[in-house]
Design a protein around this motif. Structure first.
Motif, PDB file in Angstrom:
ATOM      1  N   GLY A 219       0.833  -1.214   0.000  1.00 51.87           N
ATOM      2  CA  GLY A 219       0.000   0.000   0.000  1.00 51.87           C
ATOM      3  C   GLY A 219       0.858   1.249   0.000  1.00 51.87           C
ATOM      4  N   ASP A 222       3.118   1.378  -3.321  1.00 49.94           N
ATOM      5  CA  ASP A 222       2.373   1.810  -4.514  1.00 49.94           C
ATOM      6  C   ASP A 222       2.054   3.293  -4.433  1.00 49.94           C
ATOM      7  OD1 ASP A 222       2.382  -0.681  -5.609  1.00 49.94           O
ATOM      8  OD2 ASP A 222       0.279  -1.121  -5.238  1.00 49.94           O
ATOM      9  N   SER A 223       1.565   3.716  -3.264  1.00 51.64           N
ATOM     10  CA  SER A 223       1.037   5.075  -3.203  1.00 51.64           C
ATOM     11  C   SER A 223       2.134   6.130  -3.161  1.00 51.64           C
ATOM     12  CB  SER A 223       0.080   5.235  -2.019  1.00 51.64           C
ATOM     13  OG  SER A 223       0.752   5.056  -0.811  1.00 51.64           O
ATOM     14  N   THR A 224       3.375   5.725  -2.962  1.00 48.63           N
ATOM     15  CA  THR A 224       4.462   6.709  -2.930  1.00 48.63           C
ATOM     16  C   THR A 224       5.480   6.499  -4.052  1.00 48.63           C
ATOM     17  OG1 THR A 224       5.741   5.335  -1.407  1.00 48.63           O
ATOM     18  CG2 THR A 224       4.326   7.033  -0.431  1.00 48.63           C
ATOM     19  N   ARG A 225       5.212   5.561  -4.967  1.00 50.16           N
ATOM     20  CA  ARG A 225       6.193   5.251  -6.021  1.00 50.16           C
ATOM     21  C   ARG A 225       6.630   6.503  -6.782  1.00 50.16           C
ATOM     22  NH1 ARG A 225       4.016   0.785  -7.786  1.00 50.16           N
ATOM     23  NH2 ARG A 225       5.238  -0.315  -6.227  1.00 50.16           N
ATOM     24  N   ILE A 226       5.657   7.349  -7.133  1.00 49.15           N
ATOM     25  CA  ILE A 226       5.983   8.552  -7.909  1.00 49.15           C
ATOM     26  C   ILE A 226       6.856   9.554  -7.156  1.00 49.15           C
ATOM     27  CG2 ILE A 226       4.261   8.753  -9.717  1.00 49.15           C
ATOM     28  CD1 ILE A 226       2.417  10.171  -7.751  1.00 49.15           C
ATOM     29  N   ALA A 278     -14.930   5.906  -2.827  1.00 45.69           N
ATOM     30  CA  ALA A 278     -13.592   5.835  -3.425  1.00 45.69           C
ATOM     31  C   ALA A 278     -13.354   4.467  -4.059  1.00 45.69           C
ATOM     32  CB  ALA A 278     -12.526   6.120  -2.375  1.00 45.69           C
ATOM     33  N   SER A 279     -13.780   3.433  -3.363  1.00 44.97           N
ATOM     34  CA  SER A 279     -13.561   2.076  -3.865  1.00 44.97           C
ATOM     35  C   SER A 279     -14.292   1.865  -5.187  1.00 44.97           C
ATOM     36  CB  SER A 279     -14.035   1.063  -2.812  1.00 44.97           C
ATOM     37  OG  SER A 279     -13.921  -0.235  -3.308  1.00 44.97           O
ATOM     38  N   ARG A 282     -12.533   3.957  -7.919  1.00 41.74           N
ATOM     39  CA  ARG A 282     -11.214   3.446  -8.284  1.00 41.74           C
ATOM     40  C   ARG A 282     -11.286   2.140  -9.063  1.00 41.74           C
ATOM     41  NH1 ARG A 282      -7.676   2.045 -10.338  1.00 41.74           N
ATOM     42  NH2 ARG A 282      -5.449   2.160  -9.937  1.00 41.74           N
TER      43      ARG A 282
ATOM     44  N   LYS B 221      -2.791   6.100 -10.877  1.00 43.57           N
ATOM     45  CA  LYS B 221      -3.235   4.711 -10.678  1.00 43.57           C
ATOM     46  C   LYS B 221      -2.481   4.042  -9.535  1.00 43.57           C
ATOM     47  CE  LYS B 221      -4.736   4.038 -15.407  1.00 43.57           C
ATOM     48  NZ  LYS B 221      -4.335   3.480 -16.708  1.00 43.57           N
ATOM     49  N   ASP B 222      -1.156   4.167  -9.533  1.00 44.10           N
ATOM     50  CA  ASP B 222      -0.369   3.569  -8.456  1.00 44.10           C
ATOM     51  C   ASP B 222      -0.763   4.154  -7.107  1.00 44.10           C
ATOM     52  OD1 ASP B 222       1.046   1.973 -10.154  1.00 44.10           O
ATOM     53  OD2 ASP B 222       2.928   3.091 -10.023  1.00 44.10           O
ATOM     54  N   SER B 223      -0.878   5.486  -7.078  1.00 48.43           N
ATOM     55  CA  SER B 223      -1.050   6.124  -5.773  1.00 48.43           C
ATOM     56  C   SER B 223      -2.450   5.943  -5.215  1.00 48.43           C
ATOM     57  CB  SER B 223      -0.663   7.602  -5.837  1.00 48.43           C
ATOM     58  OG  SER B 223      -1.541   8.297  -6.663  1.00 48.43           O
ATOM     59  N   THR B 224      -3.391   5.475  -6.023  1.00 49.72           N
ATOM     60  CA  THR B 224      -4.745   5.265  -5.503  1.00 49.72           C
ATOM     61  C   THR B 224      -5.176   3.804  -5.531  1.00 49.72           C
ATOM     62  OG1 THR B 224      -5.676   5.678  -7.700  1.00 49.72           O
ATOM     63  CG2 THR B 224      -5.528   7.573  -6.209  1.00 49.72           C
ATOM     64  N   ARG B 225      -4.260   2.913  -5.899  1.00 43.90           N
ATOM     65  CA  ARG B 225      -4.647   1.501  -6.025  1.00 43.90           C
ATOM     66  C   ARG B 225      -5.328   0.982  -4.752  1.00 43.90           C
ATOM     67  NH1 ARG B 225      -0.326  -0.282  -8.490  1.00 43.90           N
ATOM     68  NH2 ARG B 225      -1.349   0.248 -10.437  1.00 43.90           N
ATOM     69  N   ILE B 226      -4.775   1.306  -3.582  1.00 42.96           N
ATOM     70  CA  ILE B 226      -5.344   0.786  -2.328  1.00 42.96           C
ATOM     71  C   ILE B 226      -6.750   1.310  -2.047  1.00 42.96           C
ATOM     72  CG2 ILE B 226      -3.424   0.021  -0.906  1.00 42.96           C
ATOM     73  CD1 ILE B 226      -3.092   2.886   0.078  1.00 42.96           C
ATOM     74  N   ALA B 227      -7.118   2.412  -2.679  1.00 40.31           N
ATOM     75  CA  ALA B 227      -8.461   2.953  -2.434  1.00 40.31           C
ATOM     76  C   ALA B 227      -9.544   2.011  -2.952  1.00 40.31           C
ATOM     77  CB  ALA B 227      -8.614   4.323  -3.084  1.00 40.31           C
TER      78      ALA B 227
END
Lengths: 286, 286
Positions: A219, A222-226, A278-279, A282, B221-227
Motif C-alpha cells: 500500500g 504503490d502510493s508513494t512510487r511517484i 472511493a472504492s 477506483r 493509478k499507483d497512488s490510488t490503487r489501495i483505495a
C-alpha cells in the motif's frame, strides 16, 4: 511514405528517447535527429539507437526539419527554443511534451515567428523512472495525450501532430491550455505532491528509518512510487503549474476535512460512505 | 515433525486462506482446519484446497487445536472469539491477524481464560484484492509481521507464534500494541485514507468521469490503487485505530503546509528541498 521528412527531438530523456525509438520503429519520418547538450548523450543515443543522428549542433539537428519536438524539462524549454529558432524553416511544426501548458504555449507562440507552427502537447506517460535508458517504443501505447490548440493554432499542423501521437499509440484529446492545466493539476500533479508529502511525513517521524519504514507494505509502496521521481523535473512542473496545484490541494483538503469529521464521529456509516465511494470510483479505472 | 498438531484458521479471506495454503504446503501442522460462516465458503475452500477441513461447526474446527488463528475482519473478531471460547483446550495458543492491536489485544486478554495463550499478530501483507480466491502460499514471503506481546504474554507460546510466521516467510518484529498502532497508522492507514481522499477529490470535480478520470496515468493509478480495497474491512480498521490515524493526519497536514508555503513562495530551492528529500527517502525502499 513517412508522414515527416525530418523529425528533430530536442532532449533525449525518457519521453524524447521513447518518441525517437517509436518514430523509428513505426517509420514516421525518413530521418530522426536528436539534439542533446552533452557528449555522453550522443554516445548513449548511438548505443541505444533512439535516433538516427544525435548531435549537439542546433543547426544540424533542426535545419530543414518539418517537425521539431521539444522534450526537455520545462525549465530549459525557453532556452532551447531560442537556440533552435534561427534554424527553423517556414512551415516547420514545433511541438513539445511539457506537463504544464498555459505558460509553455504562451511563451512559444510569442517566441516563434508566425510561419513556424507551434502546437502544445502533453503525452501523459512515464513513471518514476527517467532518462534515455528508460526509453521504450511502447511508452505511449494506450496512454492519453492532450493537445492544446489556441486561436493562433494552424489547423493543418494540428492535424499532423494529432496523427503523430495517434501513430505513437496515444489516445489524443484536445483542450485549451487552461483546461489542460486544471485537469493535469488534479489527476497528475496533486497525486505527486501528496506522495511527496506522505514520504516526508513518514521520514520525519522519530526513528523513522529503523522503526517505521521497514514496515512499508505494498500500500505504502504503490502510493508513494511517484515520489521517487526526478526532483529537478518536478520542481519545474510544480512551479509552472503552482496556482492550479494549490487550487487542487484546496479541494483535497476539503475532502480530508470531511473524512476527519467522519473519523472523529466514530460512526461506521459516515466512514463507510467515503471508503465505498472511493472504492467504487477506483475500481472503474483500469 | 510439524510444529503443530491441529491449526484452526477462523475466517478464510485473503489472509486466512493464504495462511492455510502456506501452512499446508510447508507442513506446519498435521491438520489445518478452517472455520467459516457460509456454506459457499466450505465449497470454495475445498475447491481451492486452502485447508484440510472447512466447517461451520466451531467445536469441530477448534476442539483439540493447539493453535487458533483468528483471521476475520476486525469488526467480527470479538463475536468469533466468544463463539470458539468454550471449545479451546488449556494451553491452546490463540493469535490473530488484525491491523489494529491495542483494542484487539485488550479485548482478547480479557475474554480468554489465562490458560489460553493469546498473542497479537499483524502480518503486513495483502493488497487491494481480497477474499479467499486471492489467497496464495507466498503472500507473506519477505513481508513484515509484527507481534505485540504484553506483560501477560506466555513466552513459550510467543516463541511458537514467532516461529510460525518465520516459517511462513515473514520478517518478524516485536513491539507493544501501542507502538504497533502508531507505526501502522503512519505507514499503512495514512496512505489508505489519503488514497481514498484523493479519489473522492477527483471524483468530486465537475464532469470528472468524462473530463478528468480518462487522463489518469500510472502516477494516479499507483497512488490510488489501495483505495479500491474492500470498504467494510477498512471501516473496521479506520474506526479501531482512528485516534492514531487522526494523529498521523495531523503530521501529514503539517508537512502539507510546508509544501504549500514553498509553492506559494515560488522559490525553486524551497520546492526542491521537499521533492529531493522525498525522492531520496523513497528510492531507498524496495
Amino acid at each position: 511514405m513517412p508522414q515527416f521528412n525530418k523529425i528533430c527531438i530536442v532532449g533525449l530523456g525518457l519521453i524524447g528517447g521513447s518518441v525517437g525509438i517509436a518514430a523509428k520503429e513505426r517509420r514516421l519520418a525518413k530521418r530522426v535527429y536528436g539534439l542533446v547538450r552533452r557528449k555522453e548523450s550522443i554516445r548513449e543515443a548511438k548505443r541505444l539507437g533512439v535516433v538516427d543522428v544525435a548531435t549537439m549542433d542546433a543547426e544540424e539537428a533542426t535545419s530543414n526539419a518539418d517537425l521539431v519536438i521539444i522534450a526537455t524539462p520545462l525549465g530549459v524549454m525557453e532556452r532551447m527554443a531560442a537556440a533552435i529558432k534561427p534554424y527553423l524553416s517556414p512551415g516547420c511544426i514545433v511541438t513539445d511534451v511539457g506537463s504544464s501548458k498555459q505558460c509553455v504555449v504562451g511563451l512559444m507562440e510569442k517566441l516563434f515567428h508566425p510561419c513556424v507552427h507551434f502546437i502544445g502537447a502533453h503525452p501523459i506517460a512515464g513513471s518514476e523512472r527517467s532518462g534515455m535508458r528508460a526509453s521504450r517504443a511502447n511508452l505511449f501505447e494506450g496512454a492519453p495525450c492532450i493537445l492544446t490548440p489556441t486561436r493562433k493554432t494552424n489547423k493543418k499542423s494540428l492535424g499532423k501532430v494529432r496523427r503523430l501521437w495517434r501513430d505513437l499509440g496515444s489516445r489524443v484529446t484536445l483542450m485549451s491550455p487552461g483546461a489542460h492545466d486544471r485537469v493535469v493539476a488534479a489527476i497528475s500533479h496533486l497525486p505527486h505532491v501528496l506522495a511527496v508529502t506522505l514520504v516526508n511525513c513518514i521520514a520525519g517521524m522519530p526513528g523513522s528509518t529503523k522503526k517505521v519504514l521497514p514496515f512499508a507494505g505494498t500500500g505504502f509502496k504503490d502510493s508513494t512510487r511517484i515520489a521517487a521521481s526526478h526532483p529537478e523535473m518536478w520542481v519545474d512542473i510544480c512551479l509552472a503549474n503552482r496556482k492550479e496545484i494549490l487550487r487542487a490541494l484546496e479541494s483535497f483538503e476539503k475532502q480530508l476535512r470531511i473524512l476527519k469529521k467522519a473519523l472523529r464521529s466514530a460512526k461506521p456509516p459516515a466512514v463507510h460512505k467515503h471508503l465505498s465511494r472511493a472504492s467504487t470510483t477506483r475500481r472503474r479505472i483500469r
